[in-house]
Design a protein around this motif. Structure first.
Motif, mmCIF file in Angstrom:
data_model
loop_
_atom_site.group_PDB
_atom_site.id
_atom_site.type_symbol
_atom_site.label_atom_id
_atom_site.label_comp_id
_atom_site.label_asym_id
_atom_site.label_seq_id
_atom_site.Cartn_x
_atom_site.Cartn_y
_atom_site.Cartn_z
ATOM 1 N N TYR A 197 30.384 33.474 33.446
ATOM 2 C CA TYR A 197 29.915 33.641 34.820
ATOM 3 C C TYR A 197 30.792 34.609 35.619
ATOM 4 N N MET A 198 31.998 34.875 35.164
ATOM 5 C CA MET A 198 32.940 35.673 35.943
ATOM 6 C C MET A 198 32.404 37.048 36.337
ATOM 7 N N PRO A 199 31.690 37.788 35.464
ATOM 8 C CA PRO A 199 31.143 39.082 35.909
ATOM 9 C C PRO A 199 30.207 38.935 37.103
ATOM 10 N N LEU A 200 29.445 37.842 37.147
ATOM 11 C CA LEU A 200 28.558 37.613 38.288
ATOM 12 C C LEU A 200 29.362 37.250 39.528
ATOM 13 N N ALA A 201 30.466 36.515 39.320
ATOM 14 C CA ALA A 201 31.271 36.082 40.464
ATOM 15 C C ALA A 201 31.944 37.264 41.151
ATOM 16 N N VAL A 202 32.437 38.219 40.371
ATOM 17 C CA VAL A 202 33.137 39.369 40.959
ATOM 18 C C VAL A 202 32.200 40.546 41.194
ATOM 19 N N ARG A 203 30.959 40.416 40.697
ATOM 20 C CA ARG A 203 29.936 41.449 40.885
ATOM 21 C C ARG A 203 30.358 42.811 40.337
ATOM 22 N N LYS A 204 31.067 42.782 39.258
ATOM 23 C CA LYS A 204 31.434 44.016 38.568
ATOM 24 C C LYS A 204 31.793 43.653 37.134
ATOM 25 N N LYS A 205 32.079 44.672 36.329
ATOM 26 C CA LYS A 205 32.411 44.421 34.936
ATOM 27 C C LYS A 205 33.648 43.541 34.836
ATOM 28 N N TRP A 206 33.567 42.523 33.999
ATOM 29 C CA TRP A 206 34.689 41.600 33.803
ATOM 30 C C TRP A 206 35.018 41.517 32.319
ATOM 31 N N ASN A 207 36.254 41.814 31.993
ATOM 32 C CA ASN A 207 36.762 41.622 30.642
ATOM 33 C C ASN A 207 38.041 40.813 30.764
ATOM 34 N N THR A 208 38.013 39.612 30.223
ATOM 35 C CA THR A 208 39.141 38.698 30.404
ATOM 36 C C THR A 208 40.453 39.316 29.939
ATOM 37 N N GLY A 209 40.416 40.008 28.792
ATOM 38 C CA GLY A 209 41.636 40.627 28.282
ATOM 39 C C GLY A 209 42.176 41.692 29.218
ATOM 40 N N ASP A 210 41.277 42.544 29.739
ATOM 41 C CA ASP A 210 41.707 43.604 30.652
ATOM 42 C C ASP A 210 42.254 43.030 31.956
ATOM 43 N N VAL A 211 41.583 42.005 32.470
ATOM 44 C CA VAL A 211 42.048 41.384 33.717
ATOM 45 C C VAL A 211 43.441 40.790 33.526
ATOM 46 N N GLY A 212 43.648 40.134 32.387
ATOM 47 C CA GLY A 212 44.966 39.558 32.117
ATOM 48 C C GLY A 212 46.046 40.625 32.042
ATOM 49 N N THR A 213 45.715 41.760 31.416
ATOM 50 C CA THR A 213 46.683 42.856 31.313
ATOM 51 C C THR A 213 47.033 43.409 32.687
ATOM 52 N N ARG A 214 46.033 43.515 33.564
ATOM 53 C CA ARG A 214 46.290 44.026 34.914
ATOM 54 C C ARG A 214 47.129 43.045 35.731
#
Length: 242
Positions: free
Chosen positions: A211-228
């Protein structure tokens, strides 16, 4: 009681050789790292799902056996999960006696094995009153509390600490989800370059992560978010540095 020299030695920071900065990863290396991370996460999710299923199956089995509900046993399995994090070892009076007696003998130049200590002094322990045993436990607890605790700050020790803590957090959140009915997630990242660790993610359900891509209304990649998030933390949580 620790001497001032001991306290000073413990409190002084270690002198570490300067670390060589890591070379930036190439695009191919980043892609491979991402692929391996996703494969590991998929395997982990599968193992956790199997564990969830086996746990529920055991709760159902026990419920049928003892005429209780599934929820009843799930609550028992996960009730008071905080004890895993805040557990404290109870001081045993006989262990306190042996520790104090061994210290006395060492001061006299005698060193006995545990079996020898038991054979020679157990009768003395048995002759003690309950009040004396309580005083013994209190003294021993005070000695343990006063002993300097060395911080195990090797990379391996840090990784083990993070891994154990994250497992406890997962158990706490999973138990809370069953007992109360909540959903949530956490992400743990390092804020230091002294050791390497991949961001640690946990979602109470795969549906929540999807659901996270819908929550942030943009592309969501858990690995990329964690790296950032990790880069932000390593930069001292300074928005101007990331």
């Amino acid at each position: 009681m620790p001497s001032s020299l001991t306290i000073a030695a413990v409190s002084q920071p270690r002198n570490r050789p300067p670390t060589q900065p890591r070379a930036p990863l190439t695009a191919a290396e980043k892609k491979e790292k991402k692929r391996l991370s996703e494969e590991q996460k998929e395997a982990m999710d599968e193992d956790i799902a199997q564990w969830h299923a086996s746990t529920r199956a055991k709760a159902i089995e026990l419920g049928q056996k003892y005429n209780k509900t599934e929820r009843y046993f799930l609550d028992i399995f996960f009730q008071g999960g905080a004890r895993m994090v805040h557990s404290q070892e109870k001081v045993n009076a006989y262990n306190a006696f042996k520790a104090e007696k061994a210290a006395e003998l060492r001061a006299e130049g005698r060193v006995l094995l545990a079996t020898e200590l038991h054979e020679e002094y157990f009768a003395e322990y048995e002759a003690m009153t309950e009040e004396e045993k309580k005083d013994l436990v209190t003294r021993y607890a005070g000695v343990k509390a006063a002993a300097p605790k060395l911080r195990r700050d090797t990379p391996r020790a840090r990784m083990r600490d993070v891994s154990n803590t994250c497992k406890n957090l997962e158990m706490l959140m999973y138990g809370l989800s069953y007992r109360v009915g909540v959903e949530g997630f956490f992400c743990v990242v390092r804020n230091s370059t002294d050791f390497h660790m991949n961001p640690q993610w946990y979602f109470t359900s795969q549906a929540l992560e999807r659901y996270m891509p819908l929550a942030v209304r943009k592309k969501w990649n858990t690995g990329d978010v964690g790296t950032r998030i990790e880069a932000f933390a390593v930069a001292g949580c300074d928005t101007l540095s990331t």
